[in-house]
Scaffold this motif. Structure first.
Motif, PDB file in Angstrom:
ATOM      1  N   ILE A   1       0.843  -1.201   0.000  1.00 33.24           N
ATOM      2  CA  ILE A   1       0.000   0.000   0.000  1.00 33.24           C
ATOM      3  C   ILE A   1       0.877   1.249   0.000  1.00 33.24           C
ATOM      4  CG2 ILE A   1      -1.557   1.401   1.412  1.00 33.24           C
ATOM      5  CD1 ILE A   1      -2.957  -1.207   2.247  1.00 33.24           C
ATOM      6  N   ILE A   2       1.877   1.267   0.846  1.00 35.17           N
ATOM      7  CA  ILE A   2       2.755   2.441   0.939  1.00 35.17           C
ATOM      8  C   ILE A   2       3.518   2.646  -0.363  1.00 35.17           C
ATOM      9  CG2 ILE A   2       4.767   3.406   2.140  1.00 35.17           C
ATOM     10  CD1 ILE A   2       1.956   3.523   3.588  1.00 35.17           C
ATOM     11  N   PHE A   3       3.979   1.575  -0.976  1.00 38.56           N
ATOM     12  CA  PHE A   3       4.671   1.704  -2.262  1.00 38.56           C
ATOM     13  C   PHE A   3       3.741   2.349  -3.305  1.00 38.56           C
ATOM     14  CE2 PHE A   3       5.492   0.108  -6.525  1.00 38.56           C
ATOM     15  CZ  PHE A   3       6.791   0.539  -6.710  1.00 38.56           C
ATOM     16  N   ILE A   4       2.511   1.859  -3.405  1.00 34.87           N
ATOM     17  CA  ILE A   4       1.546   2.396  -4.378  1.00 34.87           C
ATOM     18  C   ILE A   4       1.201   3.841  -4.039  1.00 34.87           C
ATOM     19  CG2 ILE A   4      -0.797   2.161  -5.303  1.00 34.87           C
ATOM     20  CD1 ILE A   4       1.121  -0.062  -6.248  1.00 34.87           C
ATOM     21  N   ARG A   5       1.005   4.151  -2.760  1.00 38.53           N
ATOM     22  CA  ARG A   5       0.697   5.532  -2.353  1.00 38.53           C
ATOM     23  C   ARG A   5       1.827   6.489  -2.767  1.00 38.53           C
ATOM     24  NH1 ARG A   5      -3.032   6.808   1.706  1.00 38.53           N
ATOM     25  NH2 ARG A   5      -1.640   8.435   2.449  1.00 38.53           N
TER      26      ARG A   5
ATOM     27  N   LEU B   1       1.541   3.373  10.688  1.00 37.32           N
ATOM     28  CA  LEU B   1       0.796   3.840   9.507  1.00 37.32           C
ATOM     29  C   LEU B   1      -0.619   4.276   9.876  1.00 37.32           C
ATOM     30  CD1 LEU B   1       1.951   1.115   6.962  1.00 37.32           C
ATOM     31  CD2 LEU B   1       2.698   3.502   7.087  1.00 37.32           C
ATOM     32  N   TYR B   2      -1.228   3.587  10.823  1.00 35.61           N
ATOM     33  CA  TYR B   2      -2.559   3.967  11.302  1.00 35.61           C
ATOM     34  C   TYR B   2      -2.503   5.316  12.016  1.00 35.61           C
ATOM     35  CZ  TYR B   2      -6.637   4.036  14.373  1.00 35.61           C
ATOM     36  OH  TYR B   2      -7.760   4.415  15.053  1.00 35.61           O
ATOM     37  N   GLN B   3      -1.515   5.500  12.885  1.00 34.63           N
ATOM     38  CA  GLN B   3      -1.392   6.752  13.629  1.00 34.63           C
ATOM     39  C   GLN B   3      -1.055   7.937  12.726  1.00 34.63           C
ATOM     40  OE1 GLN B   3       1.416   5.530  16.617  1.00 34.63           O
ATOM     41  NE2 GLN B   3      -0.164   4.510  17.835  1.00 34.63           N
ATOM     42  N   LYS B   4      -0.376   7.683  11.602  1.00 38.42           N
ATOM     43  CA  LYS B   4      -0.054   8.739  10.630  1.00 38.42           C
ATOM     44  C   LYS B   4      -1.203   8.982   9.647  1.00 38.42           C
ATOM     45  CE  LYS B   4       4.887   7.784  10.193  1.00 38.42           C
ATOM     46  NZ  LYS B   4       5.863   7.320   9.194  1.00 38.42           N
ATOM     47  N   HIS B   5      -2.288   8.229   9.787  1.00 36.08           N
ATOM     48  CA  HIS B   5      -3.465   8.331   8.905  1.00 36.08           C
ATOM     49  C   HIS B   5      -3.140   7.966   7.457  1.00 36.08           C
ATOM     50  CE1 HIS B   5      -5.622  10.056  12.242  1.00 36.08           C
ATOM     51  NE2 HIS B   5      -4.642  10.912  12.404  1.00 36.08           N
ATOM     52  N   GLU B   6      -2.228   7.008   7.285  1.00 39.88           N
ATOM     53  CA  GLU B   6      -1.921   6.529   5.936  1.00 39.88           C
ATOM     54  C   GLU B   6      -2.761   5.302   5.590  1.00 39.88           C
ATOM     55  OE1 GLU B   6       2.144   6.513   4.578  1.00 39.88           O
ATOM     56  OE2 GLU B   6       2.717   7.803   6.268  1.00 39.88           O
ATOM     57  N   ILE B   7      -3.130   4.535   6.610  1.00 44.26           N
ATOM     58  CA  ILE B   7      -4.060   3.425   6.393  1.00 44.26           C
ATOM     59  C   ILE B   7      -5.249   3.594   7.330  1.00 44.26           C
ATOM     60  CG2 ILE B   7      -2.305   1.777   5.625  1.00 44.26           C
ATOM     61  CD1 ILE B   7      -2.653   0.428   8.438  1.00 44.26           C
ATOM     62  N   ASP B   8      -6.376   3.024   6.914  1.00 42.65           N
ATOM     63  CA  ASP B   8      -7.586   3.044   7.729  1.00 42.65           C
ATOM     64  C   ASP B   8      -8.089   1.602   7.838  1.00 42.65           C
ATOM     65  OD1 ASP B   8      -9.909   3.728   9.083  1.00 42.65           O
ATOM     66  OD2 ASP B   8     -10.993   4.244   7.244  1.00 42.65           O
ATOM     67  N   PRO B   9      -7.687   0.887   8.915  1.00 42.52           N
ATOM     68  CA  PRO B   9      -8.124  -0.500   9.062  1.00 42.52           C
ATOM     69  C   PRO B   9      -9.643  -0.588   9.203  1.00 42.52           C
ATOM     70  CG  PRO B   9      -6.320   0.010  10.556  1.00 42.52           C
ATOM     71  CD  PRO B   9      -6.799   1.309   9.985  1.00 42.52           C
TER      72      PRO B   9
ATOM     73  N   LYS C   1       0.954  18.479 -11.391  1.00 41.82           N
ATOM     74  CA  LYS C   1       0.581  19.781 -10.837  1.00 41.82           C
ATOM     75  C   LYS C   1      -0.922  19.892 -10.571  1.00 41.82           C
ATOM     76  CE  LYS C   1       4.556  21.932 -12.822  1.00 41.82           C
ATOM     77  NZ  LYS C   1       5.146  22.767 -13.786  1.00 41.82           N
ATOM     78  N   LEU C   2      -1.567  18.767 -10.299  1.00 40.03           N
ATOM     79  CA  LEU C   2      -2.972  18.760  -9.919  1.00 40.03           C
ATOM     80  C   LEU C   2      -3.082  18.671  -8.405  1.00 40.03           C
ATOM     81  CD1 LEU C   2      -4.365  16.154 -12.487  1.00 40.03           C
ATOM     82  CD2 LEU C   2      -4.648  18.632 -12.575  1.00 40.03           C
ATOM     83  N   ASP C   3      -4.161  19.214  -7.853  1.00 39.85           N
ATOM     84  CA  ASP C   3      -4.408  19.041  -6.429  1.00 39.85           C
ATOM     85  C   ASP C   3      -4.693  17.570  -6.165  1.00 39.85           C
ATOM     86  OD1 ASP C   3      -4.076  21.687  -5.760  1.00 39.85           O
ATOM     87  OD2 ASP C   3      -6.188  22.186  -6.049  1.00 39.85           O
ATOM     88  N   PHE C   4      -4.064  17.052  -5.137  1.00 39.56           N
ATOM     89  CA  PHE C   4      -4.188  15.623  -4.882  1.00 39.56           C
ATOM     90  C   PHE C   4      -4.100  15.370  -3.391  1.00 39.56           C
ATOM     91  CE2 PHE C   4      -2.186  11.329  -4.704  1.00 39.56           C
ATOM     92  CZ  PHE C   4      -3.227  10.625  -5.293  1.00 39.56           C
ATOM     93  N   ASP C   5      -5.202  14.927  -2.810  1.00 44.45           N
ATOM     94  CA  ASP C   5      -5.219  14.546  -1.404  1.00 44.45           C
ATOM     95  C   ASP C   5      -5.607  13.081  -1.339  1.00 44.45           C
ATOM     96  OD1 ASP C   5      -5.246  14.453   1.340  1.00 44.45           O
ATOM     97  OD2 ASP C   5      -7.261  15.280   1.506  1.00 44.45           O
ATOM     98  N   LEU C   6      -4.650  12.232  -1.050  1.00 48.16           N
ATOM     99  CA  LEU C   6      -4.885  10.798  -1.082  1.00 48.16           C
ATOM    100  C   LEU C   6      -5.749  10.324   0.077  1.00 48.16           C
ATOM    101  CD1 LEU C   6      -4.160   8.466  -2.895  1.00 48.16           C
ATOM    102  CD2 LEU C   6      -2.078   8.139  -1.605  1.00 48.16           C
ATOM    103  N   GLY C   7      -5.605  10.903   1.246  1.00 48.47           N
ATOM    104  CA  GLY C   7      -6.351  10.432   2.409  1.00 48.47           C
ATOM    105  C   GLY C   7      -5.879   9.051   2.818  1.00 48.47           C
ATOM    106  N   PRO C   8      -6.376   8.534   3.948  1.00 50.08           N
ATOM    107  CA  PRO C   8      -5.958   7.198   4.382  1.00 50.08           C
ATOM    108  C   PRO C   8      -6.492   6.112   3.452  1.00 50.08           C
ATOM    109  CG  PRO C   8      -7.545   8.127   5.918  1.00 50.08           C
ATOM    110  CD  PRO C   8      -7.262   9.178   4.894  1.00 50.08           C
ATOM    111  N   THR C   9      -5.703   5.094   3.229  1.00 49.99           N
ATOM    112  CA  THR C   9      -6.096   3.962   2.382  1.00 49.99           C
ATOM    113  C   THR C   9      -6.806   2.919   3.241  1.00 49.99           C
ATOM    114  OG1 THR C   9      -4.175   4.318   0.971  1.00 49.99           O
ATOM    115  CG2 THR C   9      -5.232   2.153   0.846  1.00 49.99           C
TER     116      THR C   9
END
Length: 161
Positions: free
Chosen positions: A55-59, A113-121, A70-78
């Motif tokens: 997941i982190i590699f793809i993110r 990763l959960y605490q950094k809001h990169e994943i959402d279990p 140069k587009l606005d991009f907010d990935l949010g938690p996966t």
């Protein structure tokens, strides 16, 4: 998903996962875990940790692509789907308990990763866990249901005699 202790020779569990982007599978894996899990919870937690690395590699790849566009991009938690509540509880809980002592520290990247809001279990019902087809034999109807989510067309083939 994980299948606890399914290897009869080594007692190692099997990890299986599928990563989706825009409702399409882009990455998947089914492999034997490198350590012997002490419980189903441990096997599922190890599988989730292995999945989170991809997941982190793809993110990071997507963020790099969008930086150059140069587009606005907010990935949010996966979202990280898991059908094992005890494994999810281990992710959400701060610190280490006697139950989590058996899991090697290298797999606790999930908490970070959960605490950094990169994943959402997220808890999902077992019958909706698409990765089941990568870890264990399941009934034909369930296989077809999961295949229909993985592939655009999943038609059962008749066996010829």
């Amino acid at each position: 998903d994980a299948s606890h202790g399914c290897c009869k020779k080594t007692a190692k569990s099997r990890t299986g996962f599928v990563l989706f982007y825009s409702h399409s599978p882009i990455c998947w894996r089914s492999s034997r875990q490198t350590v012997v899990a002490q419980s189903t919870r441990d096997a599922e937690y190890i599988a989730a940790s292995d999945c989170s690395r991809d997941i982190i590699f793809i993110r990071e790849f997507l963020q790099e692509m969008h930086q150059h566009s140069k587009l606005d991009f907010d990935l949010g938690p996966t979202p990280l789907h898991c059908d094992c509540q005890p494994a999810l509880d281990t992710i959400f809980k701060d610190g280490f308990s006697s139950k989590s002592k058996s899991i090697r520290l290298s797999y606790h990247n999930l908490r970070d990763l959960y605490q950094k809001h990169e994943i959402d279990p997220v808890k999902i019902p077992t019958e909706d866990n698409i990765a089941d087809i990568m870890t264990k034999p399941i009934p034909q109807q369930q296989t077809l249901k999961h295949c229909s989510k993985l592939f655009t067309k999943c038609v059962p083939q008749k066996l010829s005699s």
